[in-house]
Write a protein that holds these residues in place. Sequence first.
Motif, PDB file in Angstrom:
ATOM      1  N   ASP A   1      58.552 -38.505  16.336  1.00  0.00           N
ATOM      2  CA  ASP A   1      59.243 -38.466  15.058  1.00  0.00           C
ATOM      3  C   ASP A   1      60.718 -38.691  15.348  1.00  0.00           C
ATOM      4  OD1 ASP A   1      59.608 -37.529  12.155  1.00  0.00           O
ATOM      5  OD2 ASP A   1      60.872 -36.137  13.283  1.00  0.00           O
TER       6      ASP A   1
ATOM      7  N   SER B   1      64.834 -39.360  13.529  1.00  0.00           N
ATOM      8  CA  SER B   1      65.620 -39.172  12.315  1.00  0.00           C
ATOM      9  C   SER B   1      67.095 -39.390  12.606  1.00  0.00           C
ATOM     10  CB  SER B   1      65.411 -37.756  11.781  1.00  0.00           C
ATOM     11  OG  SER B   1      66.258 -37.497  10.700  1.00  0.00           O
TER      12      SER B   1
ATOM     13  N   TYR C   1      67.337 -40.126   7.033  1.00  0.00           N
ATOM     14  CA  TYR C   1      66.188 -41.024   7.079  1.00  0.00           C
ATOM     15  C   TYR C   1      65.352 -40.682   8.309  1.00  0.00           C
ATOM     16  CZ  TYR C   1      68.971 -43.502   3.678  1.00  0.00           C
ATOM     17  OH  TYR C   1      69.708 -43.809   2.569  1.00  0.00           O
ATOM     18  N   TRP C   2      64.055 -40.909   8.204  1.00  0.00           N
ATOM     19  CA  TRP C   2      63.190 -40.570   9.327  1.00  0.00           C
ATOM     20  C   TRP C   2      62.036 -41.551   9.413  1.00  0.00           C
ATOM     21  CZ3 TRP C   2      63.214 -38.364   4.654  1.00  0.00           C
ATOM     22  CH2 TRP C   2      62.022 -38.254   3.975  1.00  0.00           C
ATOM     23  N   GLY C   3      61.377 -41.512  10.555  1.00  0.00           N
ATOM     24  CA  GLY C   3      60.234 -42.387  10.778  1.00  0.00           C
ATOM     25  C   GLY C   3      59.436 -41.896  11.968  1.00  0.00           C
ATOM     26  N   GLU C   4      58.477 -42.720  12.368  1.00  0.00           N
ATOM     27  CA  GLU C   4      57.606 -42.350  13.479  1.00  0.00           C
ATOM     28  C   GLU C   4      57.410 -43.539  14.403  1.00  0.00           C
ATOM     29  OE1 GLU C   4      54.126 -40.890  11.489  1.00  0.00           O
ATOM     30  OE2 GLU C   4      55.128 -39.037  10.917  1.00  0.00           O
TER      31      GLU C   4
ATOM     32  N   LEU D   1      57.435 -47.049  12.162  1.00  0.00           N
ATOM     33  CA  LEU D   1      57.588 -47.121  10.716  1.00  0.00           C
ATOM     34  C   LEU D   1      58.773 -46.254  10.308  1.00  0.00           C
ATOM     35  CD1 LEU D   1      56.409 -44.398   8.974  1.00  0.00           C
ATOM     36  CD2 LEU D   1      54.363 -45.172  10.110  1.00  0.00           C
TER      37      LEU D   1
ATOM     38  N   TYR E   1      60.235 -44.350   6.925  1.00  0.00           N
ATOM     39  CA  TYR E   1      59.843 -43.935   5.586  1.00  0.00           C
ATOM     40  C   TYR E   1      60.917 -44.337   4.582  1.00  0.00           C
ATOM     41  CZ  TYR E   1      56.096 -41.230   7.640  1.00  0.00           C
ATOM     42  OH  TYR E   1      54.969 -40.865   8.312  1.00  0.00           O
ATOM     43  N   ALA E   2      60.493 -44.886   3.449  1.00  0.00           N
ATOM     44  CA  ALA E   2      61.419 -45.252   2.385  1.00  0.00           C
ATOM     45  C   ALA E   2      61.873 -43.990   1.674  1.00  0.00           C
ATOM     46  CB  ALA E   2      60.747 -46.195   1.399  1.00  0.00           C
ATOM     47  N   ARG E   3      63.088 -43.938   1.349  1.00  0.00           N
ATOM     48  CA  ARG E   3      63.649 -42.748   0.698  1.00  0.00           C
ATOM     49  C   ARG E   3      63.378 -42.770  -0.751  1.00  0.00           C
ATOM     50  NH1 ARG E   3      65.394 -37.953   1.824  1.00  0.00           N
ATOM     51  NH2 ARG E   3      67.303 -37.369   0.915  1.00  0.00           N
TER      52      ARG E   3
END
Length: 162
Positions: free
Chosen positions: A128, A130, A134-137, A158, A160-162
């Motif tokens: 994970d 960030s 914003y964050w993703g994996e 990926l 993530y869309a906010r």
Amino acid sequence: MQKNLFLYLFVFSALIALYLAVSGNKSLEKANASNTRLSEQVETYKDSLKEARLEVLDMQYFNLENNDEALAYLEHLDLENPQRYIEDKLLETNEQRGNNVLVPYEGMNGDFKINKIKVLNHRWILCDFSDGKYWGELLVAYEIGEDLTVKFTTMDHLLYAR
């Protein structure tokens, strides 16, 4: 007169004994009802505990520490705790300035850094990342060399869309 006194005492004693027997029976019924209710709660908690144990076992399925085949693959490296070693090496990629080299995105609210790590087996890691907002994996492949160097390769990602 003395005869009547003994009769009154006998009747009075009988009434007290009857009262004690009835109140004792009622308190015994209350205690039994309470005991039954507590037994039902214990059974409910046992079922919940059983479900939680199964859930924990299910969550540990994809985990290096519980994967004997993957640990056997890493056995020749003589690492005391291979999972911790891999996690530490991956976190070292956060120490450089700027975004983490494994994250293919530019940070919008700061630099993207890896936060959480799950070592799945002897080849793959889930991460994970960030930047604070914003964050993703990431799905990261890794290889450990004979000299204990670790090479990481981002397989998929990926944001993530906010």
